[in-house]
Design a protein around this motif. Structure first.
Motif, PDB file in Angstrom:
ATOM      1  N   CYS A 156      -2.865  -8.323  20.865  1.00 48.38           N
ATOM      2  CA  CYS A 156      -2.766  -8.586  19.425  1.00 48.38           C
ATOM      3  C   CYS A 156      -1.809  -9.745  19.171  1.00 48.38           C
ATOM      4  O   CYS A 156      -0.928 -10.030  19.974  1.00 48.38           O
ATOM      5  CB  CYS A 156      -2.266  -7.342  18.687  1.00 48.38           C
ATOM      6  N   SER A 157      -1.981 -10.374  18.021  1.00 51.42           N
ATOM      7  CA  SER A 157      -1.089 -11.457  17.615  1.00 51.42           C
ATOM      8  C   SER A 157      -0.669 -11.231  16.170  1.00 51.42           C
ATOM      9  O   SER A 157      -1.518 -11.197  15.276  1.00 51.42           O
ATOM     10  CB  SER A 157      -1.793 -12.811  17.754  1.00 51.42           C
ATOM     11  N   ILE A 158       0.634 -11.061  15.962  1.00 52.56           N
ATOM     12  CA  ILE A 158       1.176 -10.842  14.621  1.00 52.56           C
ATOM     13  C   ILE A 158       2.078 -12.033  14.291  1.00 52.56           C
ATOM     14  O   ILE A 158       3.078 -12.282  14.974  1.00 52.56           O
ATOM     15  CB  ILE A 158       1.985  -9.536  14.549  1.00 52.56           C
ATOM     16  N   SER A 159       1.706 -12.790  13.266  1.00 50.60           N
ATOM     17  CA  SER A 159       2.495 -13.964  12.884  1.00 50.60           C
ATOM     18  C   SER A 159       3.740 -13.550  12.102  1.00 50.60           C
ATOM     19  O   SER A 159       3.934 -12.371  11.789  1.00 50.60           O
ATOM     20  CB  SER A 159       1.632 -14.923  12.068  1.00 50.60           C
ATOM     21  N   GLY A 160       4.555 -14.527  11.754  1.00 52.44           N
ATOM     22  CA  GLY A 160       5.851 -14.263  11.152  1.00 52.44           C
ATOM     23  C   GLY A 160       5.784 -13.662   9.762  1.00 52.44           C
ATOM     24  O   GLY A 160       4.796 -13.812   9.027  1.00 52.44           O
ATOM     25  N   ASN A 161       6.863 -12.945   9.404  1.00 48.05           N
ATOM     26  CA  ASN A 161       7.041 -12.354   8.073  1.00 48.05           C
ATOM     27  C   ASN A 161       5.953 -11.349   7.708  1.00 48.05           C
ATOM     28  O   ASN A 161       5.593 -11.205   6.537  1.00 48.05           O
ATOM     29  CB  ASN A 161       7.108 -13.447   6.993  1.00 48.05           C
ATOM     30  N   VAL A 162       5.442 -10.631   8.695  1.00 45.22           N
ATOM     31  CA  VAL A 162       4.451  -9.586   8.452  1.00 45.22           C
ATOM     32  C   VAL A 162       5.148  -8.233   8.368  1.00 45.22           C
ATOM     33  O   VAL A 162       6.078  -7.953   9.122  1.00 45.22           O
ATOM     34  CB  VAL A 162       3.387  -9.579   9.573  1.00 45.22           C
ATOM     35  N   ILE A 177      -2.307 -12.951  10.114  1.00 42.60           N
ATOM     36  CA  ILE A 177      -1.673 -14.224   9.799  1.00 42.60           C
ATOM     37  C   ILE A 177      -0.328 -13.981   9.124  1.00 42.60           C
ATOM     38  O   ILE A 177       0.028 -12.851   8.786  1.00 42.60           O
ATOM     39  CB  ILE A 177      -2.585 -15.119   8.940  1.00 42.60           C
ATOM     40  N   GLN A 178       0.416 -15.059   8.903  1.00 40.78           N
ATOM     41  CA  GLN A 178       1.791 -14.953   8.415  1.00 40.78           C
ATOM     42  C   GLN A 178       1.859 -14.361   7.012  1.00 40.78           C
ATOM     43  O   GLN A 178       0.958 -14.508   6.197  1.00 40.78           O
ATOM     44  CB  GLN A 178       2.478 -16.325   8.426  1.00 40.78           C
ATOM     45  N   SER A 179       2.980 -13.669   6.750  1.00 42.58           N
ATOM     46  CA  SER A 179       3.372 -13.178   5.421  1.00 42.58           C
ATOM     47  C   SER A 179       2.395 -12.150   4.835  1.00 42.58           C
ATOM     48  O   SER A 179       2.213 -12.077   3.621  1.00 42.58           O
ATOM     49  CB  SER A 179       3.538 -14.359   4.452  1.00 42.58           C
ATOM     50  N   ILE A 180       1.818 -11.334   5.693  1.00 44.82           N
ATOM     51  CA  ILE A 180       0.888 -10.288   5.266  1.00 44.82           C
ATOM     52  C   ILE A 180       1.604  -8.940   5.214  1.00 44.82           C
ATOM     53  O   ILE A 180       2.486  -8.660   6.031  1.00 44.82           O
ATOM     54  CB  ILE A 180      -0.306 -10.202   6.244  1.00 44.82           C
ATOM     55  N   THR A 181       1.206  -8.097   4.267  1.00 42.40           N
ATOM     56  CA  THR A 181       1.689  -6.723   4.181  1.00 42.40           C
ATOM     57  C   THR A 181       0.508  -5.767   4.314  1.00 42.40           C
ATOM     58  O   THR A 181      -0.522  -5.944   3.647  1.00 42.40           O
ATOM     59  CB  THR A 181       2.405  -6.474   2.842  1.00 42.40           C
ATOM     60  N   ILE A 182       0.661  -4.763   5.171  1.00 39.15           N
ATOM     61  CA  ILE A 182      -0.331  -3.710   5.355  1.00 39.15           C
ATOM     62  C   ILE A 182       0.378  -2.379   5.137  1.00 39.15           C
ATOM     63  O   ILE A 182       1.485  -2.169   5.638  1.00 39.15           O
ATOM     64  CB  ILE A 182      -0.956  -3.767   6.765  1.00 39.15           C
ATOM     65  N   GLY A 183      -0.244  -1.464   4.402  1.00 42.56           N
ATOM     66  CA  GLY A 183       0.377  -0.189   4.083  1.00 42.56           C
ATOM     67  C   GLY A 183       0.353   0.796   5.238  1.00 42.56           C
ATOM     68  O   GLY A 183       0.049   0.445   6.387  1.00 42.56           O
ATOM     69  N   ASP A 184       0.667   2.059   4.936  1.00 40.71           N
ATOM     70  CA  ASP A 184       0.731   3.117   5.947  1.00 40.71           C
ATOM     71  C   ASP A 184      -0.675   3.586   6.347  1.00 40.71           C
ATOM     72  O   ASP A 184      -1.639   3.470   5.581  1.00 40.71           O
ATOM     73  CB  ASP A 184       1.495   4.322   5.394  1.00 40.71           C
ATOM     74  N   ASN A 185      -0.758   4.175   7.548  1.00 36.57           N
ATOM     75  CA  ASN A 185      -1.955   4.881   8.016  1.00 36.57           C
ATOM     76  C   ASN A 185      -3.220   4.023   7.980  1.00 36.57           C
ATOM     77  O   ASN A 185      -4.299   4.483   7.594  1.00 36.57           O
ATOM     78  CB  ASN A 185      -2.199   6.151   7.187  1.00 36.57           C
ATOM     79  N   CYS A 186      -3.081   2.772   8.399  1.00 35.37           N
ATOM     80  CA  CYS A 186      -4.238   1.881   8.436  1.00 35.37           C
ATOM     81  C   CYS A 186      -4.691   1.647   9.870  1.00 35.37           C
ATOM     82  O   CYS A 186      -3.894   1.688  10.803  1.00 35.37           O
ATOM     83  CB  CYS A 186      -3.910   0.538   7.783  1.00 35.37           C
TER      84      CYS A 186
END
Length: 219
Positions: A156-162, A177-186
């Motif tokens: 996996c690749s997680i960019s900055g500010n995630v 990609i950068q600056s993404i927000t993902i909630g719980d239980n996804c």
């Protein structure tokens, strides 16, 4: 002197974790692996040369101090196991493979029970909350926050500010990609590319990733 350690979970990831601990010991004889705990195996069964020591009840009655690694990939299962462990003699160490690049060790934070496997590359300002798993050859950019019990599958690749919530799974080869927000239980599907924010309890699939019908049950 080596500390005694048991692995909870004798499946594929548990067996991989046993190999990882052996490789840690080649660098520094830190652990004495005494065997597996697993509810799905009979006691004294051998798995890759290590014995099954019992189930959750046997672990809760274990009479000595013991380090335990929860080597279960599914976040909800891992969460539920930890909540059932009531034995105050049990502790949950942070395990990092000698071939993982932990990045800025002064600023990166790892919660108890975290597992960082071979080939993982971390940079700076990263927070891996308790019982997180970062699997083979995944990359984590600057200032990433991973909630508790997250599982990052291989490559996996997680960019900055995630920011990723608790009990999430990123499937093999997925990209954030950068600056993404993902909630719980996804659950982010294998090979998906996430280019926008998502809430909680979702299956996120595709290139670019979209919400799919159905949801992931929370813990």
């Amino acid at each position: 002197m080596s500390s005694k350690l048991a692995i909870y979970g004798a499946g594929g990831f548990g067996r991989e974790t046993a190999v990882m601990i052996e490789q840690i010991n080649l660098q520094n004889q830190e652990w004495e692996i005494i065997g597996f705990f697993d509810d799905a195996f009979e006691i004294d069964t051998e798995v890759d040369g290590l014995k099954i020591l019992g189930n959750i009840d046997d672990l809760n009655s274990y009479p000595e101090n013991l380090a335990v690694c929860i080597a279960v990939a599914d976040p909800a299962h891992r969460f539920n196991l930890v909540k059932k462990i009531m034995n105050h003699k049990i502790n949950f160490p942070i395990l990092t493979h000698p071939q993982a690049n932990l990045g800025d060790i002064k600023r990166n934070k790892f919660g108890r029970g975290s597992i960082i496997t071979a080939g993982a590359i971390l940079t700076t300002g990263i927070e891996v909350s308790e019982f997180g798993i970062i699997n083979l050859s995944s990359t984590i950019g600057h200032d990433v926050k991973l909630g508790s019990y997250c599982t990052i599958m291989p490559a996996c690749s997680i960019s900055g500010n995630v920011s990723i919530g608790s009990c999430c799974v990123l499937g093999t080869g997925s990209r954030i990609i950068q600056s993404i927000t993902i909630g719980d239980n996804c659950m982010v599907g294998a090979g998906s590319v996430v280019t926008k924010n998502f809430g909680s309890n979702l299956k996120i699939l595709g290139v670019p990733a979209r919400k799919r019908l159905g949801h992931v049950e929370g813990v």
